[in-house]
Design an enzyme around this catalytic site. Sequence first.
Site, PDB file in Angstrom:
ATOM      1  CG  HIS A  68      50.474  -3.820   9.362  1.00  0.00           C
ATOM      2  ND1 HIS A  68      50.595  -3.210   8.118  1.00  0.00           N
ATOM      3  CD2 HIS A  68      51.349  -4.906   9.037  1.00  0.00           C
ATOM      4  CE1 HIS A  68      51.503  -3.536   7.064  1.00  0.00           C
ATOM      5  NE2 HIS A  68      51.981  -4.677   7.609  1.00  0.00           N
ATOM      6  CB  CYS A  76      47.275   2.687   8.550  1.00  0.00           C
ATOM      7  SG  CYS A  76      48.778   3.294   7.724  1.00  0.00           S
TER       8      CYS A  76
END
Length: 301
Positions: A95, A146
């Site tokens: 993440h 991301c």
Amino acid sequence: MASKASATQAKKPQGLSLHIGINEVSAAHYEGWTGPLAACEFDAHDMAALAQSRGMKSTLLITKKATRANLLAALRKAAKTLVAGDYFFMSFSGHGGQVPDVSGDEDDKQDETWCLFDGQLIDDELYYELSKFKSGVRLFVVSDSCHSGTVVRAARPPPGTPAQRPRIMPPAVGMRVYAAHKSFYDQLQNEVARHAGGRVTDPDTALAKLTVSTRLTGIVKAFHPSLILISGCQDNQFSMDGDHNGAFTEQLLRVWNNGAFKGSYASLHAHIRAGLPPSQSPNLFTLGPAAPFLKQAPFSV
């Protein structure tokens, strides 16, 4: 003759690699959120296998082992070991997140992060650590995560199908984590700024606007190695997870084709980008004297 041969052999470049794959994070640090993903560990193992096939000595940090301390220790050991002509390859799958910027380097007032198992690594920290590598060392970083944008950038796209989980920490979770650990993250940013001699240049801004000299302070002025970074998506996009690999890593491996790929880093990026949908467009950044490096064959020690 033997002594000359030994001296030549001793000068042969060496390659090290570090691969981080995090399928979940610690609920204790992330305020109850574990951020389950499926393919990040596969990504790390596959990148390590690629590196080993190219003669590199690889280190794996998988989920619970992917702590801030372990990652920083591995980076610092590599920086001390490698010399001019050597090669370092690092991959991250997990993440991405954000924390509010307190060091004054980000126009959008947010610092991008990698969500490690026990806490986030701020982009300022990462670039400061990479700046410690010696002049002449080649650094190749691949980030399948991301890096969310802000309201001044384009709106976020739809999150995709259930099989394509976005690799991003939800903003609400990010703010809860920051509120609970504010002093920790604020101190990290201020410490990096202090060691870098003042304001720390945001890597994304520095890479996109290298002509803006007022931004090139701290890390960038001291950046002597050659760095190529290929990230999984643009700031306003998602890097998607999958069942066996992340979408970006899967396409990288497809293009690489077990070493059959013939081309440069620039063409590798172009081929990866061409194989992904418009909603996920990998970015290519450079720092330091990277122009000759971009022309080399990827993963060449």
